[in-house]
Enzyme design. Structure first.
Site, PDB file in Angstrom:
ATOM      1  N   GLU A 143       0.811  -1.168  -0.156  1.00 33.75           N
ATOM      2  CA  GLU A 143       0.108  -0.067   0.013  1.00 33.75           C
ATOM      3  C   GLU A 143       0.993   1.318   0.195  1.00 33.75           C
ATOM      4  OE1 GLU A 143      -3.524  -0.511   2.027  1.00 33.75           O
ATOM      5  OE2 GLU A 143      -3.948   1.676   2.433  1.00 33.75           O
ATOM      6  N   ARG A 144       0.494   2.147  -0.874  1.00 37.42           N
ATOM      7  CA  ARG A 144       1.144   3.482  -1.303  1.00 37.42           C
ATOM      8  C   ARG A 144       2.677   3.124  -1.397  1.00 37.42           C
ATOM      9  NH1 ARG A 144      -3.247   5.660  -1.781  1.00 37.42           N
ATOM     10  NH2 ARG A 144      -4.652   5.475  -0.047  1.00 37.42           N
ATOM     11  N   LYS A 262      -4.481  -1.275  14.014  1.00 35.14           N
ATOM     12  CA  LYS A 262      -5.172  -0.274  13.438  1.00 35.14           C
ATOM     13  C   LYS A 262      -6.667  -0.547  13.742  1.00 35.14           C
ATOM     14  CE  LYS A 262      -6.536   2.184   8.868  1.00 35.14           C
ATOM     15  NZ  LYS A 262      -6.192   2.334   7.400  1.00 35.14           N
ATOM     16  N   GLU A 266     -10.882   3.825   9.363  1.00 37.65           N
ATOM     17  CA  GLU A 266     -11.225   3.587   8.124  1.00 37.65           C
ATOM     18  C   GLU A 266     -11.808   2.349   7.692  1.00 37.65           C
ATOM     19  OE1 GLU A 266      -7.445   4.523   6.030  1.00 37.65           O
ATOM     20  OE2 GLU A 266      -8.006   6.741   6.085  1.00 37.65           O
ATOM     21  N   ARG A 320     -11.557  16.885  10.571  1.00 39.57           N
ATOM     22  CA  ARG A 320     -11.036  15.744  10.993  1.00 39.57           C
ATOM     23  C   ARG A 320      -9.638  15.775  11.788  1.00 39.57           C
ATOM     24  NH1 ARG A 320      -8.928  11.811   6.040  1.00 39.57           N
ATOM     25  NH2 ARG A 320      -6.979  11.042   6.883  1.00 39.57           N
ATOM     26  N   ASP A 349      -3.033  13.631   7.708  1.00 48.12           N
ATOM     27  CA  ASP A 349      -2.569  12.231   7.068  1.00 48.12           C
ATOM     28  C   ASP A 349      -1.349  12.513   6.038  1.00 48.12           C
ATOM     29  OD1 ASP A 349      -2.232   9.797   6.580  1.00 48.12           O
ATOM     30  OD2 ASP A 349      -4.048   9.559   4.931  1.00 48.12           O
ATOM     31  N   GLU A 371       4.698   8.483  14.312  1.00 44.53           N
ATOM     32  CA  GLU A 371       4.664   7.636  12.950  1.00 44.53           C
ATOM     33  C   GLU A 371       4.960   8.574  11.909  1.00 44.53           C
ATOM     34  OE1 GLU A 371       1.299   4.956  12.281  1.00 44.53           O
ATOM     35  OE2 GLU A 371       1.351   5.561  10.311  1.00 44.53           O
ATOM     36  N   GLU A 377       3.450   9.482   0.084  1.00 45.40           N
ATOM     37  CA  GLU A 377       1.972   9.334  -0.564  1.00 45.40           C
ATOM     38  C   GLU A 377       1.348  10.449  -1.154  1.00 45.40           C
ATOM     39  OE1 GLU A 377      -0.496   7.350   2.351  1.00 45.40           O
ATOM     40  OE2 GLU A 377      -2.396   7.956   1.482  1.00 45.40           O
ATOM     41  N   TRP A 499     -10.294  20.053  -8.945  1.00 44.66           N
ATOM     42  CA  TRP A 499     -11.814  20.070  -9.237  1.00 44.66           C
ATOM     43  C   TRP A 499     -12.590  19.223  -8.428  1.00 44.66           C
ATOM     44  CZ3 TRP A 499      -8.406  21.907 -12.921  1.00 44.66           C
ATOM     45  CH2 TRP A 499      -8.524  22.906 -13.289  1.00 44.66           C
TER      46      TRP A 499
HETATM   47  C1  GCU Z   1      -4.038   6.952   4.911  1.00 41.51           C
HETATM   48  C2  GCU Z   1      -3.699   6.035   3.829  1.00 41.51           C
HETATM   49  C3  GCU Z   1      -3.942   4.622   3.598  1.00 41.51           C
HETATM   50  C4  GCU Z   1      -3.715   3.978   5.180  1.00 41.51           C
HETATM   51  C5  GCU Z   1      -4.117   5.084   6.310  1.00 41.51           C
HETATM   52  C6  GCU Z   1      -3.408   4.381   7.731  1.00 41.51           C
HETATM   53  O1  GCU Z   1      -5.391   7.029   4.834  1.00 41.51           O
HETATM   54  O2  GCU Z   1      -4.254   6.626   2.566  1.00 41.51           O
HETATM   55  O3  GCU Z   1      -3.490   3.849   2.637  1.00 41.51           O
HETATM   56  O4  GCU Z   1      -4.326   2.810   5.433  1.00 41.51           O
HETATM   57  O5  GCU Z   1      -3.476   6.264   5.940  1.00 41.51           O
HETATM   58  O6  GCU Z   1      -2.513   5.181   7.969  1.00 41.51           O
HETATM   59  O7  GCU Z   1      -3.880   3.710   8.329  1.00 41.51           O
END
Ligand code: GCU
Length: 673
Positions: A143-144, A262, A266, A320, A349, A371, A377, A499
């Site tokens: 991811e990223r 986590k 999200e 946020r 973020d 962190e 990203e 946009w």
């Molecule tokens: C950001 C990121 C995600 C990641 C999240 C996190 O939102 O875009 O890809 O999972 O951070 O740190 O948990």
């Protein structure tokens, strides 16, 4: 032209090029205590590379003596001269000796004084990999990270791969001592018995180089893995499940570091799913780890819950930035002893130049970890030269942290790309993360010089440092200057997309920026200690790099420079692009001074960066012109052309995603009519 021999960048900074004189030949004669094998292996590698010969063990007459001194801090070391040319390297433990050896080799490579004493300021110095066990259709295998795929063979972690050990060496060389191997968006299978066997093989490799392994776990693992009816942290069956799982892991990996979690973030399950809070949720896992000496990193990256119980004001709730601080500050002092709250450096973020997260200042009795992200990203991935040294230094030396953090971690940017990082120079981010975490007050420029000298030698290194040093501010200047946030496309965060995505930057016809003041905004500023809050609250004293993070200002607001805000923004975007262009010509001038392979690689990256920076400038500035109705004084922007897109698999993926979304929207519209 006589080019130095080609290099792929595979060795990163551990290169050990031939030395022009043999003055250090005495380092070949070594007297060492036991437990120093990795340090000696590295020394042998270096001696061979430098052309000084083979390492020889000897009792008397050694040029280098390695020994333990229990009075030194456990991971600390001392390098001093003895009689004649004899050099002593003492460590507080074998790991201290290892760090001391890397320091010694670094000093030789950089031509620095060999004497000195050092110990890490932060006990846990870590990396968080966001590697997926299974390839994700949107994010791929990491991811990223776009520059390459995961180095870990998740189907069989015990299958030998020399890269594991080479990576462990790189991490040890900059003083890191912990690594979390998988994505925080964790697949439950990381805790399957098969996987634990594989993890144990990896732990053996990393352990040699002083690194303990951690894994990210899914809070609902008991449900997903073993079909328990609940993952409620207060349910005795759930507690027993975590206890048994921890016991199974520690039977295979006695020095296992622990878990990163986590939760309630999200869409991920967490204690909130069962009506419990973060203290209750973390305690369940922490108590499973505690008997084995394990640590639980509980992430504070949470937002989006209805906070009306804590924040009656709707404006405050809508921001946020407020969420994590309000969620966690009331829990200070309640976490178990082996819980460390892992807090992103900033409240939104990983936006470029976000101010330090206010939550750090609100916790007095909670163990904390900062962190960071090396992944860039929101700031150009592996395409844009972008060295975060100034930002890391700024955050680590913030008075809100003031030597109160016990751990520093960063989202890792290492992949199976030949040079490890996609962009060759992004090794500099990992290098700096390790070195500044060891010694947060170190001068980032000195750290950068170490890195570039080891990569390119003294002369070319100095030129590269000069380019990298300004790269962070340069990327900020043409992407999100003055504290703007979130104007990139919402999925990959790479392309400018004002946009569709401009709410986060607070762009409206009357002005720009997000009002987080106490007087008229979301009140986030009020979460900082009073002196800092007063500085941020007033647009005149607010540092310019955070101005639009904290204030919504009219387009024609006058800055202290005399410029209007809108014109200053236009200028910033243009200056940023000009700096990239200058950097490219400076790099061109290094032709012949660096091997062709590494030179051409960076040159091509800079060419791409320049085009992409222009794209950012043109799209965002056109949008600002349209929204504000105030054109650039010099009329510098051209209309964005649909053909002005760079082609690559990555951009293609973004486009495919968008066209899929469009098709779905069209289908929905069709269904409605
Ligand atoms: C950001 C990121 C995600 C990641 C999240 C996190 O939102 O875009 O890809 O999972 O951070 O740190 O948990």
């Amino acid at each position: 032209m006589n080019f130095p021999p080609d290099e792929s960048g595979y060795e990163a900074w551990l290169r050990y090029p031939k030395l022009s004189d043999a003055a250090l030949r005495h380092l070949c004669h070594v007297q060492a205590c036991s437990g120093t094998e990795p340090a000696l292996e590295e020394l042998s590698r270096a001696l061979r590379g430098w052309g000084l010969g083979e390492l020889q063990h000897c009792e008397d007459d050694a040029g280098l003596e390695l020994s333990l001194d229990p009075l030194l801090p456990e991971e600390g070391f001392r390098i001093s001269h003895g009689a004649g040319e004899r050099l002593h390297l003492e460590g507080g433990s074998p790991n201290g000796l290892l760090y001391g050896m890397f320091q010694l080799l670094r000093c030789v490579n950089c031509g620095l004084s060999l004497e000195g004493e050092s110990a890490p300021a932060v006990p846990l110095r870590m990396l968080n990999h966001w590697d997926n066990l299974v390839i994700d259709p949107v994010h791929g295998s990491i991811e990223r990270v776009k520059g390459g795929d995961t180095i870990f063979d998740w189907a069989d972690l015990s299958r030998p791969n020399p890269r594991y050990e080479e990576y462990a060496r790189l991490l040890a060389s900059v003083g890191l001592n912990a690594i979390c191997l998988n994505n925080v968006n964790a697949e439950p299978e990381i805790l399957s018995s098969d996987m634990i066997r594989g993890l144990s093989a990896l732990a053996t490799i990393f352990r040699r180089w002083g690194l303990r392994i951690f894994v990210s776990v899914n809070f609902a693992s008991p449900v997903f893995l073993d079909g328990l009816p609940t993952a409620d942290p207060l349910d005795p069956r759930v507690r027993a499940w975590w206890r048994d799982k921890a016991a199974e892991i520690y039977a295979a990996i006695p020095d296992f570091g622990g878990f990163v979690v986590k939760a309630d973030s999200e869409g991920k399950p967490g204690p909130g799913t069962y009506g419990r809070n973060h203290v209750e949720g973390s305690a369940c896992l922490a108590r499973a780890l505690a008997p084995h000496g394990g640590t639980l990193f509980w992430r504070a990256f949470v937002y989006g819950r209805d906070l009306s119980d804590k924040l009656p004001d709707a404006k405050a709730r809508a921001d946020r930035a407020n969420h994590a601080t309000h969620e966690f500050m009331g829990l200070d002092g309640q976490f178990d002893d082996n819980v460390i709250l892992q807090i992103k450096c900033s409240a939104i973020d990983f936006q470029i130049w976000e101010p330090v997260h206010a939550l750090f200042g609100k916790l007095q009795h909670t163990r904390m970890c900062v962190e960071f992200a090396l992944t860039k990203e929101y700031s150009g991935y592996d395409v844009h030269m972008n060295w975060e040294g100034p930002y890391f230094h700024h955050i680590l030396n913030s008075p809100l942290l003031a030597s109160r953090v016990e751990a520093v971690t960063a989202v890792a940017n290492f992949s199976n790309a030949r040079n490890g990082f996609g962009h060759l120079l992004h090794g500099g981010s990992l290098y700096t993360h390790g070195r500044l975490t060891w010694q947060p007050e170190a001068d980032p420029r000195a750290v950068l010089d170490e890195y570039t000298r080891q990569m390119f030698g003294r002369e070319a290194g100095a030129a590269v440092s000069a380019m990298m040093e300004k790269s962070y501010d340069t990327v900020a200047a043409y992407t999100m200057p003055m504290g703007l946030t979130y104007i990139s496309e919402f999925l990959h965060h790479f392309e400018p997309d004002p946009w569709d995505n401009h709410q986060g930057a607070g762009i409206s016809p009357d002005g720009i920026g997000t009002d987080r003041t106490v007087a008229s905004g979301s009140g986030y500023i009020g979460l900082y200690p009073p002196k800092l809050a007063a500085r941020f609250e007033n647009p005149v004293t607010c540092p310019r790099r955070f101005l639009l993070y904290f204030h919504h200002l009219r387009w024609i607001h006058r800055l202290s420079t005399g410029e209007t805000l809108i014109q200053a923004l236009y200028n910033s975007y243009c200056d940023g692009v000009d700096t990239v262009r200058d950097t490219r010509s400076q790099w061109r001038a290094l032709h012949g001074k660096i091997d062709l392979e590494r030179w051409a690689h960076v040159y091509e990256k800079l060419a791409l960066q320049e085009r992409h920076a222009e794209r950012w400038r043109d799209l965002v500035c056109r949008f600002l012109e349209e929204t504000s109705g105030i054109p650039d004084e010099q009329r510098r922007f051209v209309s964005p052309s649909p053909h002005n897109r760079l082609r690559s698999g990555f951009w293609k993926a973004v486009e495919d995603y968008h066209s899929r979304v469009e098709r779905e929207k069209a289908a929905l519209r069709g269904a409605k009519t």
